[in-house]
Enzyme design. Structure first.
Site, PDB file in Angstrom:
ATOM      1  N   ARG A 143       3.585   0.114  -6.815  1.00  0.00           N
ATOM      2  CA  ARG A 143       3.856  -0.513  -5.207  1.00  0.00           C
ATOM      3  C   ARG A 143       2.411  -1.471  -5.926  1.00  0.00           C
ATOM      4  O   ARG A 143       2.629  -3.009  -5.340  1.00  0.00           O
ATOM      5  CB  ARG A 143       3.344  -0.372  -3.758  1.00  0.00           C
ATOM      6  CG  ARG A 143       5.160   0.872  -4.028  1.00  0.00           C
ATOM      7  CD  ARG A 143       4.426   1.316  -2.990  1.00  0.00           C
ATOM      8  NE  ARG A 143       4.807   0.583  -1.513  1.00  0.00           N
ATOM      9  CZ  ARG A 143       6.067   0.749  -0.664  1.00  0.00           C
ATOM     10  NH1 ARG A 143       7.182   1.617  -1.145  1.00  0.00           N
ATOM     11  NH2 ARG A 143       5.876  -0.188   0.042  1.00  0.00           N
ATOM     12  N   HIS A 166      15.864 -36.579 -15.651  1.00  0.00           N
ATOM     13  CA  HIS A 166      15.454 -36.805 -13.955  1.00  0.00           C
ATOM     14  C   HIS A 166      13.985 -37.219 -14.640  1.00  0.00           C
ATOM     15  O   HIS A 166      13.241 -36.646 -13.028  1.00  0.00           O
ATOM     16  CB  HIS A 166      15.879 -36.468 -12.967  1.00  0.00           C
ATOM     17  CG  HIS A 166      17.427 -36.388 -12.650  1.00  0.00           C
ATOM     18  ND1 HIS A 166      18.256 -38.160 -12.702  1.00  0.00           N
ATOM     19  CD2 HIS A 166      18.867 -36.271 -13.083  1.00  0.00           C
ATOM     20  CE1 HIS A 166      19.192 -38.775 -12.898  1.00  0.00           C
ATOM     21  NE2 HIS A 166      19.794 -37.285 -12.828  1.00  0.00           N
ATOM     22  N   ASN A 209      -0.497   1.024   7.021  1.00  0.00           N
ATOM     23  CA  ASN A 209      -0.137   0.243   6.233  1.00  0.00           C
ATOM     24  C   ASN A 209       0.189  -0.927   7.182  1.00  0.00           C
ATOM     25  O   ASN A 209       1.273  -0.536   8.172  1.00  0.00           O
ATOM     26  CB  ASN A 209       1.609   0.928   5.480  1.00  0.00           C
ATOM     27  CG  ASN A 209       1.250   1.531   4.085  1.00  0.00           C
ATOM     28  OD1 ASN A 209      -0.020   1.472   3.848  1.00  0.00           O
ATOM     29  ND2 ASN A 209       1.959   1.908   3.202  1.00  0.00           N
ATOM     30  N   GLY A 210      -0.065  -1.890   6.940  1.00  0.00           N
ATOM     31  CA  GLY A 210       0.345  -2.748   7.795  1.00  0.00           C
ATOM     32  C   GLY A 210      -0.731  -3.570   8.298  1.00  0.00           C
ATOM     33  O   GLY A 210      -1.781  -3.256   7.620  1.00  0.00           O
ATOM     34  N   GLU A 264      15.184 -17.647 -12.940  1.00  0.00           N
ATOM     35  CA  GLU A 264      14.788 -16.219 -13.358  1.00  0.00           C
ATOM     36  C   GLU A 264      13.910 -15.821 -14.429  1.00  0.00           C
ATOM     37  O   GLU A 264      13.542 -15.221 -14.608  1.00  0.00           O
ATOM     38  CB  GLU A 264      16.279 -15.696 -13.581  1.00  0.00           C
ATOM     39  CG  GLU A 264      16.199 -13.422 -13.174  1.00  0.00           C
ATOM     40  CD  GLU A 264      15.181 -12.812 -12.507  1.00  0.00           C
ATOM     41  OE1 GLU A 264      14.875 -12.899 -11.625  1.00  0.00           O
ATOM     42  OE2 GLU A 264      15.000 -11.460 -12.201  1.00  0.00           O
ATOM     43  N   GLU A 291       5.393 -13.627 -14.233  1.00  0.00           N
ATOM     44  CA  GLU A 291       5.201 -13.208 -13.743  1.00  0.00           C
ATOM     45  C   GLU A 291       4.795 -11.796 -14.321  1.00  0.00           C
ATOM     46  O   GLU A 291       3.097 -11.572 -14.470  1.00  0.00           O
ATOM     47  CB  GLU A 291       6.407 -12.502 -12.724  1.00  0.00           C
ATOM     48  CG  GLU A 291       6.002 -11.186 -12.040  1.00  0.00           C
ATOM     49  CD  GLU A 291       7.485 -10.529 -11.842  1.00  0.00           C
ATOM     50  OE1 GLU A 291       8.721 -11.665 -12.052  1.00  0.00           O
ATOM     51  OE2 GLU A 291       7.557  -9.694 -10.381  1.00  0.00           O
ATOM     52  N   LYS A 346      10.823 -14.136 -14.590  1.00  0.00           N
ATOM     53  CA  LYS A 346       9.926 -12.881 -15.989  1.00  0.00           C
ATOM     54  C   LYS A 346       8.894 -13.468 -16.385  1.00  0.00           C
ATOM     55  O   LYS A 346       7.398 -12.877 -16.487  1.00  0.00           O
ATOM     56  CB  LYS A 346      11.150 -11.880 -16.656  1.00  0.00           C
ATOM     57  CG  LYS A 346      12.913 -12.203 -15.983  1.00  0.00           C
ATOM     58  CD  LYS A 346      12.514 -10.533 -14.852  1.00  0.00           C
ATOM     59  CE  LYS A 346      12.046 -11.469 -13.158  1.00  0.00           C
ATOM     60  NZ  LYS A 346      12.306 -10.631 -12.624  1.00  0.00           N
ATOM     61  N   TRP A 357      -4.564  -2.283  -0.493  1.00  0.00           N
ATOM     62  CA  TRP A 357      -3.626  -3.536  -1.345  1.00  0.00           C
ATOM     63  C   TRP A 357      -5.230  -4.278  -0.458  1.00  0.00           C
ATOM     64  O   TRP A 357      -4.478  -4.525   0.874  1.00  0.00           O
ATOM     65  CB  TRP A 357      -2.562  -4.294  -1.507  1.00  0.00           C
ATOM     66  CG  TRP A 357      -2.904  -5.251  -1.997  1.00  0.00           C
ATOM     67  CD1 TRP A 357      -2.512  -6.153  -1.991  1.00  0.00           C
ATOM     68  CD2 TRP A 357      -1.732  -5.448  -3.330  1.00  0.00           C
ATOM     69  NE1 TRP A 357      -2.263  -7.857  -2.203  1.00  0.00           N
ATOM     70  CE2 TRP A 357      -1.987  -7.168  -3.415  1.00  0.00           C
ATOM     71  CE3 TRP A 357      -1.744  -4.788  -4.414  1.00  0.00           C
ATOM     72  CZ2 TRP A 357      -1.917  -8.004  -4.511  1.00  0.00           C
ATOM     73  CZ3 TRP A 357      -1.821  -5.808  -5.915  1.00  0.00           C
ATOM     74  CH2 TRP A 357      -1.924  -6.501  -5.514  1.00  0.00           C
ATOM     75  N   LYS A 379       5.348  -4.799  -6.234  1.00  0.00           N
ATOM     76  CA  LYS A 379       6.235  -3.810  -6.341  1.00  0.00           C
ATOM     77  C   LYS A 379       7.115  -4.456  -4.340  1.00  0.00           C
ATOM     78  O   LYS A 379       8.415  -5.193  -4.702  1.00  0.00           O
ATOM     79  CB  LYS A 379       6.375  -2.684  -5.867  1.00  0.00           C
ATOM     80  CG  LYS A 379       7.624  -2.208  -6.324  1.00  0.00           C
ATOM     81  CD  LYS A 379       8.391  -3.403  -7.634  1.00  0.00           C
ATOM     82  CE  LYS A 379      10.257  -2.381  -7.846  1.00  0.00           C
ATOM     83  NZ  LYS A 379      10.588  -4.123  -8.677  1.00  0.00           N
ATOM     84  N   CYS A 399       1.080  -0.977  -0.141  1.00  0.00           N
ATOM     85  CA  CYS A 399       0.377   0.150   0.200  1.00  0.00           C
ATOM     86  C   CYS A 399       1.033   1.032  -0.253  1.00  0.00           C
ATOM     87  O   CYS A 399       2.496   1.406   0.990  1.00  0.00           O
ATOM     88  CB  CYS A 399      -0.905  -0.121   1.406  1.00  0.00           C
ATOM     89  SG  CYS A 399      -1.483  -1.422   1.612  1.00  0.00           S
TER      90      CYS A 399
END
Ligand code: F6R
Length: 609
Positions: free
Chosen positions: A27, A505, A99-100, A482, A489, A486, A73, A604, A2
């Site tokens: 964010r 395997h 926030n929290g 990575e 995401e 990407k 959020w 974010k 947030c």
């Protein structure tokens, strides 16, 4: 997650608060709201969806020279207007943004309901607003009221509060969730992230945990929870305002991918010692003596940062001959970790606010462990709570999808590993070769970027592929992961990053004709075995895109497309091989028309566990 923005001064607050919230949009959020105070009345605007919807619902804005705003959020309660912040107490006298998460909210809510309070939302924030409101109603000033209310809660809270009867003042507090205050002449701003402050000022005060600040147009006064005065250092906001803007790029992600040469250059400036074939990391040197006693390194991080940590662990083992592992911070924090004084813990986080990473480092420090931090955000919680550390100086990373922070973090682990390697087994000449390789890196990364058209072609060709595989060995296993992250995401494609060694395997069963497989085949000790993987893939008809040396004819014969690598030292390859994978994910998402900088379901900075 947030975002918080507040203003107190002589100008109209609405455009400043909304402007600040806009800079925090990256964010991630699902609703937004603002409160201003005018003629001793709280004026409230809240709306579900983007800030644009909030502005459309109040085309004239709200009057008043003091205001607080929030992008939410959803955590407690669904995405509804009633749940949007700011929240007011039942007397409509005070308003807060928060926030929290308040862990003991249910007990507090029950207590207040028993006293006749009717809550209008499902949020924990409204409960906190009510607690503060009751203290104010009992005759306390806003700061004391916030203080007393905070003593009753368990959990995390970055809050800003305003009292309609005392509109020349905001009160902000930090219990675990970041709050920064910008200082100006006759005005102050308060936000959850310095990015929102930078257009107005380059001077800020960062609240530490358990601090409360009274903010007026004339400045800030800070106390701790026991009401003892705290002397605050005024810090400089280092980035330029335009660094947080898109410029001519269509998306922040593309801008940040292209900024990598610059970010790497900035990140290594002054930190290479060409003569000694070593590195200098400011924070590290203050603990140099202790470093000679280190026998093990444990990196910890989440997501993309975890992959950079895995590269770091590889470098430590392979080149510094230092036993090292990379741990998922979310797991480490809850695993009752064995902490010893000969281990160096290295926490990596772009934002420096990831709750899981902070949780892990707090647990380790509680047990007496020595923790170094690697972060991009100056003044972040991670920077403050580690024993020493290093900033990667990649500049603001706005896109939810991390790119330049990854390469800059890998670079930081290179510098750390080089330093340890030179303290241990690595000779001066080998050290100098490593330094020379790092010096060439910005230009070589630029060369990788120039292959964007090839990556775009591949992306357009495979945009509809439901699954994509990425494989690598050695130092490039984390890079394969990575690349897959990407693609998942931002392009919502099912993808996996695998070690070439693991293919036989199980995963080989997934290969079918035409399946896109990215193979990382730099000319290092893993090449021969990767050639074996390429043969297996070719025999089963996969479409192979190899990132390999430009002159590697053997690879070229086995694969469908080659993205060429320049000649380079094996230690630095992750910062080159990752670039085409970033570009590929970007162009797949672009071809599919997705919201690249704000992928669905993601934020974010993940400030809750
Ligand atoms: C992926 C991504 C996330 C973050 C992770 C940790 O592109 O951005 O996986 O890497 O949430 O974030 P930081 O590095 O801020 O701790």
């Amino acid at each position: 997650m947030c975002g918080i923005m507040g203003y107190v001064g002589k100008e109209e607050a609405w455009p400043i608060v909304v402007g600040g919230l806009r800079r925090l949009e990256y964010r991630g959020y699902d609703s937004a709201g603002v409160v201003t105070v005018s003629r001793k009345r709280l004026r409230l605007a809240r709306s579900v969806g983007h800030l644009r919807a909030l502005e459309d619902s109040h085309p004239e804005g709200l009057p008043g020279t003091v205001g607080i705003g929030h992008t939410r959020w959803a955590t407690h309660g669904g995405v509804t207007q009633a749940n949007c912040h700011p929240h007011l107490d039942s007397a409509q006298r005070i308003a807060i943004v928060h926030n929290g998460i308040i862990d003991n909210v249910e007990a507090l809510r029950k207590e207040l309901v028993a006293q006749g309070v009717e809550f209008r939302s499902e949020t924990d924030t409204e409960v906190l607003a009510e607690l503060i409101g009751r203290e104010v109603a009992a005759g306390r000033g806003l700061r004391d009221a916030v203080l007393r209310a905070l003593r009753r809660i368990e959990g995390t809270a970055g809050i800003v509060a305003v009292d309609r009867n005392d509109p020349e003042r905001l009160v902000a507090a930090r219990i675990g969730s970041p709050v920064v205050i910008g200082l100006g002449d006759g005005a102050c701003w308060v936000a959850s992230d310095a990015l929102a402050l930078r257009p107005y000022t380059d001077r800020m005060v960062v609240l530490e945990d358990s601090e409360i600040a009274e903010i007026s147009p004339d400045g800030v006064r800070t106390v701790d929870l026991d009401e003892r005065d705290r002397d605050k250092r005024v810090e400089k906001i280092l980035h330029r305002p335009e660094e947080a803007e898109k410029g001519d790029y269509e998306h922040f992600m593309l801008k940040e991918i292209w900024e990598q040469p610059l970010a790497l250059d900035r990140s290594m400036r002054g930190r290479l010692d060409a003569g000694m074939g070593s590195s200098r990391l400011g924070g590290l040197e203050t603990h140099e003596q202790r470093l000679f006693d280190i026998r093990r390194v444990v990196f910890c991080a989440c997501g993309t940062s975890l992959y950079s940590a895995q590269v770091g662990a590889y470098l430590m083992n392979r080149y510094a001959r230092m036993p090292a592992t990379a741990e998922d911070a979310a797991e480490l924090a809850v695993q009752n970790p064995i902490v010893d004084r000969h281990t160096l813990y290295v926490a990596i986080s772009q934002s420096g606010e990831t709750a899981d990473t902070l949780g892990a480092l707090r647990e380790i420090r509680l047990r007496g462990g020595l923790v170094a931090g690697i972060t991009n955000v100056v003044g972040s919680s991670l920077a403050r709570e580690t024993d020493f550390g290093t900033y990667v100086h990649a500049g603001p990373e706005i896109s939810v999808c991390s790119t330049k922070a990854f390469t800059a973090q890998v670079l930081a682990t290179e510098l750390l590993s080089l330093r340890f390697a030179r303290m241990r087994d690595l000779g001066a000449n080998e050290g100098r070769a490593w330094v020379a390789a790092l010096e060439k890196l910005p230009a070589q990364t630029q060369g990788m970027l120039e292959q964007w058209q090839l990556c775009k072609q591949m992306a357009e060709r495979f945009q509809a592929a439901p699954y994509t595989m990425f494989i690598g060995r050695g130092i490039n296993v984390p890079v394969a992961s990575e690349g897959a992250l990407k693609l998942k995401e931002i392009a919502y494609v099912s993808a996996e990053g695998l070690s070439g060694g693991g293919m036989k395997h199980g995963p080989l069963a997934l290969i079918e004709p035409g399946l896109p497989v990215w193979a990382l085949v730099p000319p290092d000790e893993t090449r021969e075995r990767m050639l074996g993987n390429l043969r297996e893939l070719e025999a089963r008809g996969a479409y192979i895109i190899a990132v390999a040396a430009a002159d590697d004819t053997e690879v070229a014969e086995l694969v469908d497309t080659v993205v060429p690598l320049p000649p380079h030292h094996p230690t630095v390859s992750p910062m080159l091989t990752v670039v085409p994978l970033q570009l590929y994910a970007y162009y797949v998402a672009l071809a599919k028309g997705y919201d690249i900088d704000k992928p669905r379901n993601l934020a974010k900075s993940v400030t809750v566990m």
